[in-house]
Scaffold this motif. Structure first.
Motif, short mmCIF file in Angstrom:
data_model
loop_
_atom_site.label_atom_id
_atom_site.label_comp_id
_atom_site.label_asym_id
_atom_site.label_seq_id
_atom_site.Cartn_x
_atom_site.Cartn_y
_atom_site.Cartn_z
N ALA A 3 0.83 -1.20 0.00
CA ALA A 3 0.00 0.00 0.00
C ALA A 3 0.87 1.25 0.00
O ALA A 3 0.56 2.23 -0.69
CB ALA A 3 -0.93 0.00 1.20
N GLN A 4 1.98 1.22 0.72
CA GLN A 4 2.88 2.37 0.75
C GLN A 4 3.50 2.59 -0.63
O GLN A 4 3.58 3.73 -1.10
CB GLN A 4 3.97 2.15 1.79
CG GLN A 4 3.46 2.18 3.21
CD GLN A 4 4.53 1.80 4.21
OE1 GLN A 4 5.72 1.92 3.94
NE2 GLN A 4 4.10 1.32 5.37
N ALA A 5 3.92 1.52 -1.28
CA ALA A 5 4.52 1.63 -2.62
C ALA A 5 3.50 2.17 -3.62
O ALA A 5 3.81 3.03 -4.44
CB ALA A 5 5.07 0.28 -3.07
N GLU A 6 2.27 1.66 -3.55
CA GLU A 6 1.22 2.15 -4.44
C GLU A 6 0.92 3.62 -4.20
O GLU A 6 0.72 4.39 -5.14
CB GLU A 6 -0.05 1.31 -4.27
CG GLU A 6 0.09 -0.10 -4.80
CD GLU A 6 -1.09 -0.99 -4.44
OE1 GLU A 6 -2.04 -0.52 -3.79
OE2 GLU A 6 -1.06 -2.18 -4.82
N ALA A 7 0.90 4.04 -2.94
CA ALA A 7 0.64 5.44 -2.61
C ALA A 7 1.76 6.32 -3.13
O ALA A 7 1.51 7.39 -3.69
CB ALA A 7 0.48 5.60 -1.10
N GLU A 8 3.01 5.88 -2.95
CA GLU A 8 4.14 6.67 -3.45
C GLU A 8 4.07 6.80 -4.97
O GLU A 8 4.29 7.87 -5.52
CB GLU A 8 5.46 6.02 -3.03
CG GLU A 8 5.81 6.27 -1.59
CD GLU A 8 7.17 5.70 -1.24
OE1 GLU A 8 8.09 5.74 -2.10
OE2 GLU A 8 7.32 5.22 -0.11
N GLU A 9 3.74 5.71 -5.64
CA GLU A 9 3.63 5.74 -7.10
C GLU A 9 2.50 6.69 -7.52
O GLU A 9 2.67 7.50 -8.42
CB GLU A 9 3.36 4.33 -7.63
CG GLU A 9 3.31 4.25 -9.15
CD GLU A 9 3.10 2.83 -9.62
OE1 GLU A 9 2.42 2.67 -10.64
OE2 GLU A 9 3.60 1.89 -8.98
N TRP A 10 1.37 6.60 -6.86
CA TRP A 10 0.23 7.44 -7.20
C TRP A 10 0.54 8.91 -6.93
O TRP A 10 0.24 9.77 -7.75
CB TRP A 10 -0.99 7.00 -6.39
CG TRP A 10 -2.21 7.78 -6.75
CD1 TRP A 10 -3.05 7.57 -7.80
CD2 TRP A 10 -2.74 8.91 -6.05
NE1 TRP A 10 -4.06 8.49 -7.80
CE2 TRP A 10 -3.89 9.34 -6.73
CE3 TRP A 10 -2.34 9.60 -4.91
CZ2 TRP A 10 -4.66 10.42 -6.31
CZ3 TRP A 10 -3.11 10.69 -4.49
CH2 TRP A 10 -4.25 11.08 -5.19
N LEU A 11 1.16 9.21 -5.79
CA LEU A 11 1.46 10.59 -5.45
C LEU A 11 2.55 11.17 -6.34
O LEU A 11 2.57 12.37 -6.62
CB LEU A 11 1.88 10.70 -3.98
CG LEU A 11 0.76 10.46 -2.98
CD1 LEU A 11 1.33 10.39 -1.56
CD2 LEU A 11 -0.30 11.55 -3.08
N ASP A 12 3.47 10.34 -6.81
CA ASP A 12 4.57 10.80 -7.64
C ASP A 12 4.16 10.95 -9.10
O ASP A 12 4.77 11.69 -9.85
CB ASP A 12 5.74 9.82 -7.52
CG ASP A 12 7.04 10.43 -8.03
OD1 ASP A 12 7.24 11.64 -7.84
OD2 ASP A 12 7.84 9.67 -8.61
N PHE A 13 3.10 10.28 -9.51
CA PHE A 13 2.70 10.23 -10.91
C PHE A 13 2.51 11.62 -11.54
O PHE A 13 3.10 11.91 -12.57
CB PHE A 13 1.44 9.39 -11.10
CG PHE A 13 0.96 9.33 -12.50
CD1 PHE A 13 1.65 8.58 -13.46
CD2 PHE A 13 -0.15 10.04 -12.90
CE1 PHE A 13 1.22 8.52 -14.77
CE2 PHE A 13 -0.58 9.99 -14.22
CZ PHE A 13 0.09 9.23 -15.15
#
Length: 84
Positions: free
Chosen positions: A64-74
């Protein structure tokens, strides 16, 4: 309050004293307003506990942390690509 419903409730003397003191201390216009304030405080407490639980769950979930980082960085990466 848009719609009123009457309920008959019975409180132990110490709870009743606390609520009456709370009403006076906070200058609430009615006992109903005092009960409404108490209900709001309970709702806020439950919401706070739910957010705390979510934060604990999130802290243990690497995916979930990795997905959030990816989403926020997109959006930042998308804008940077067009400027190169």
């Amino acid at each position: 309050m848009t719609q009123a419903h009457r309920k008959h409730v019975v409180f132990p003397p110490d709870t009743l004293r606390f609520l009456e003191d709370y009403q006076r201390k906070h200058q609430l216009p009615s006992f109903s307003a005092t009960i409404e304030a108490a209900a709001l405080a309970l709702q806020q407490q439950e919401l706070r506990q739910a957010y705390e639980q979510y934060a604990q769950d999130f802290a243990r979930d690497a995916q979930a942390q990795a997905e959030a980082e990816e989403w926020l960085d997109f959006p930042m990466n998308e804008g940077a690509e067009g400027q190169e």
